[in-house]
Design an enzyme around this catalytic site. Structure first.
Site, PDB file in Angstrom:
ATOM      1  N   HIS A  38       0.795  -1.226   0.000  1.00 56.26           N
ATOM      2  CA  HIS A  38       0.000   0.000   0.000  1.00 56.26           C
ATOM      3  C   HIS A  38       0.826   1.274   0.000  1.00 56.26           C
ATOM      4  CE1 HIS A  38       1.066  -0.339   4.244  1.00 56.26           C
ATOM      5  NE2 HIS A  38       0.847   0.951   4.315  1.00 56.26           N
TER       6      HIS A  38
HETATM    7  C1  UD1 Z   1      -1.604   5.108   6.652  1.00 57.73           C
HETATM    8  C2  UD1 Z   1      -0.270   5.487   7.279  1.00 57.73           C
HETATM    9  C3  UD1 Z   1       0.762   4.404   6.994  1.00 57.73           C
HETATM   10  C4  UD1 Z   1       0.246   3.031   7.364  1.00 57.73           C
HETATM   11  C5  UD1 Z   1      -1.086   2.781   6.675  1.00 57.73           C
HETATM   12  C6  UD1 Z   1      -1.658   1.419   7.044  1.00 57.73           C
HETATM   13  C7  UD1 Z   1       0.258   7.913   7.315  1.00 57.73           C
HETATM   14  C8  UD1 Z   1       1.111   8.940   6.713  1.00 57.73           C
HETATM   15  N1  UD1 Z   1       0.259   6.722   6.700  1.00 57.73           N
HETATM   16  O1  UD1 Z   1      -1.441   5.132   5.259  1.00 57.73           O
HETATM   17  O2  UD1 Z   1       1.915   4.680   7.735  1.00 57.73           O
HETATM   18  O3  UD1 Z   1       1.187   2.050   6.964  1.00 57.73           O
HETATM   19  O4  UD1 Z   1      -1.986   3.812   7.102  1.00 57.73           O
HETATM   20  O5  UD1 Z   1      -2.897   1.222   6.520  1.00 57.73           O
HETATM   21  O6  UD1 Z   1      -0.401   8.165   8.307  1.00 57.73           O
HETATM   22  N2  UD1 Z   1      -9.004   4.775   3.133  1.00 57.73           N
HETATM   23  C9  UD1 Z   1     -10.170   4.070   3.118  1.00 57.73           C
HETATM   24  N3  UD1 Z   1     -10.643   3.601   4.305  1.00 57.73           N
HETATM   25  C10 UD1 Z   1     -10.000   3.823   5.481  1.00 57.73           C
HETATM   26  C11 UD1 Z   1      -8.802   4.542   5.475  1.00 57.73           C
HETATM   27  C12 UD1 Z   1      -8.315   5.016   4.288  1.00 57.73           C
HETATM   28  O7  UD1 Z   1     -10.776   3.876   2.088  1.00 57.73           O
HETATM   29  O8  UD1 Z   1     -10.497   3.354   6.522  1.00 57.73           O
HETATM   30  C13 UD1 Z   1      -8.453   5.294   1.868  1.00 57.73           C
HETATM   31  C14 UD1 Z   1      -8.415   6.809   1.894  1.00 57.73           C
HETATM   32  O9  UD1 Z   1      -9.535   7.335   1.312  1.00 57.73           O
HETATM   33  C15 UD1 Z   1      -7.171   7.122   1.120  1.00 57.73           C
HETATM   34  C16 UD1 Z   1      -6.314   5.885   1.260  1.00 57.73           C
HETATM   35  O10 UD1 Z   1      -7.124   4.843   1.747  1.00 57.73           O
HETATM   36  O11 UD1 Z   1      -7.437   7.309  -0.227  1.00 57.73           O
HETATM   37  C17 UD1 Z   1      -5.149   6.159   2.128  1.00 57.73           C
HETATM   38  O12 UD1 Z   1      -5.523   6.376   3.509  1.00 57.73           O
HETATM   39  P1  UD1 Z   1      -4.613   7.260   4.492  1.00 57.73           P
HETATM   40  O13 UD1 Z   1      -5.087   7.145   5.886  1.00 57.73           O
HETATM   41  O14 UD1 Z   1      -4.435   8.606   3.920  1.00 57.73           O
HETATM   42  O15 UD1 Z   1      -3.191   6.631   4.433  1.00 57.73           O
HETATM   43  P2  UD1 Z   1      -2.707   5.142   4.286  1.00 57.73           P
HETATM   44  O16 UD1 Z   1      -2.192   4.958   2.928  1.00 57.73           O
HETATM   45  O17 UD1 Z   1      -3.731   4.179   4.802  1.00 57.73           O
END
Ligand code: UD1
Length: 385
Positions: free
Chosen positions: A223
């Site tokens: 991811h």
């Molecule tokens: C975050 C953490 C990363 C960790 C990862 C594990 C930061 C900088 N990054 O990254 O260190 O390894 O979590 O999962 O804090 N989304 C969903 N549902 C959710 C959460 C997110 O659909 O419950 C989608 C969001 O819309 C977004 C993407 O996933 O487009 C990324 O989510 P985000 O929380 O920004 O960062 P991660 O890539 O999950």
């Protein structure tokens, strides 16, 4: 009387979680605070950075985490928006509860955001899993780690190299305590309740026969923005995974970011044409069950590098660097980057029985959170910073 004052603290300990990798670290910490004599009162704050049922609710249940006392419900956004929203919403909570300290874990945006709010208000900040460094400032997590450690008051480390990194950055060693790895406390606790891999596939209407291959099966998670946000890179990695799946069936627990990008870039065909069982993000007991039975884990996660080392399962990390060098030096981890040839070779070595066996690092023994709680209490009683 405010919570905590009866045992000589200024107030409760405010514990922050935001995203998936925080939950497995905070669960044993909360249990250790409660089990400490005297019990240390804690408040659990969820920033809401992760909110999907798959990324959130199931993990809370699997890890026996209590419902948060407060949920800031920040949701998704750019790094700036997410960090700013956490800061705005956390400040009044901090004012209201007057904690003796704020405990943050890991390196996600919520970790840094709550740290900044607390230090500027003179509330001591305690960072668990401090000092890890990839030395790659293109990773948002690396920025979060460096900044959090510079301003936190007490720093708990999981491996000795983390203490060396902090010393190099000018952090006073008296602020640092090596207590071991709280995430491994969670892993050891969950191992006996882990869900068998076959049950997990059946629960998603997938054929568990996939796991009966003579060479076993591999587990994939991926991811990191550096692997999944660029169409060409993601296509290349999915291509090599499809190739690997001809030798070894794969189970891919796909993060929402990756799933969205596979669709957006039109890469679904690469996955559909391969022997890859695609699952949504899994609960903790499912993930532990999948990993424990795997021939190899291919990942770009930080946590899985450590969990596979503790389980003795070979891990190929699809990143150029790691902030967890002990998993390579002592554990089962091999860095393969985004290099297709290295990934192919890594899998071939493991299938030929040349995978790393490794050993479990110092203080990854299931008791890190107890050591943390004992040290924290002594430190708070001694007047904190
Ligand atoms: C975050 C953490 C990363 C960790 C990862 C594990 C930061 C900088 N990054 O990254 O260190 O390894 O979590 O999962 O804090 N989304 C969903 N549902 C959710 C959460 C997110 O659909 O419950 C989608 C969001 O819309 C977004 C993407 O996933 O487009 C990324 O989510 P985000 O929380 O920004 O960062 P991660 O890539 O999950």
């Amino acid at each position: 009387m405010s919570q905590g004052t009866d045992i000589g603290l200024k107030g409760p300990v405010m514990c922050i979680v935001g995203a998936r990798p925080n939950f497995m670290k905070m669960a044993p910490i909360l249990r250790a605070l409660a089990a400490h004599a005297p019990a240390i009162p804690a408040l659990l704050v969820h920033t809401g950075q992760h909110y999907d049922a798959n990324m959130n609710d199931r993990l809370f249940a699997d890890l026996r985490l209590p419902a948060p006392d407060l949920n800031l419900e920040v949701g998704s956004g750019s790094h700036a928006v997410q960090t700013a929203e956490v800061m705005k919403r956390f400040e009044p909570a901090l004012d209201e509860h007057q904690p003796s300290c704020v405990v943050v874990v890991g390196d996600v945006n919520s970790t840094l955001a709550c740290t900044l709010v607390a230090v500027k208000k003179g509330v001591p900040v305690v960072h668990v899993e401090a000092g890890l460094r990839s030395y790659d400032r293109r990773m948002p997590e690396e920025i979060n780690r460096v900044l959090t450690d510079q301003v936190a008051d007490r720093l708990y480390t999981t491996e000795r190299s983390a203490g060396d990194n902090l010393a190099r950055e000018g952090v006073d060693v008296s602020r640092v305590a090596f207590v071991g790895n709280v995430m491994i406390d969670s892993l050891l606790d969950a191992r006996e309740h882990a869900r068998p891999a076959a049950d997990t596939l059946v629960a998603h209407d997938l054929d568990p026969g996939l796991l009966q291959h003579p060479k076993g099966y591999g587990v994939v998670t991926m991811h990191r923005p550096s692997n999944v946000d660029d169409a060409e890179t993601l296509a290349r990695l999915l291509g090599v995974l499809a190739e690997v799946s001809r030798e070894l069936p794969l189970v891919f627990a796909m993060h929402p970011r990756t799933r969205n990008n596979v669709q957006r870039f039109g890469l679904q065909g690469l996955v559909d044409g391969a022997r890859i069982a695609v699952l949504p993000p899994q609960g903790y007991l499912e993930m532990v069950g999948l990993m424990a039975g795997a021939t190899v884990v291919l990942t770009d996660s930080g946590g899985l590098q450590e969990e596979t080392t503790a389980l003795g399962v070979p891990c190929l990390t699809m990143r150029e660097n790691t902030e967890r060098p002990i998993t390579v030096e002592q554990g089962t981890n091999t860095m393969v980057g985004r290099d297709v040839a290295a990934i192919r070779q890594g899998v071939a070595d493991i299938l030929a029985g040349r995978g790393k066996r490794g050993r479990v690092p110092e203080l990854w023994d299931g008791h890190a959170a107890e050591r943390f709680a004992a040290d924290l209490y002594a430190w708070l009683r001694a007047g904190a910073p």
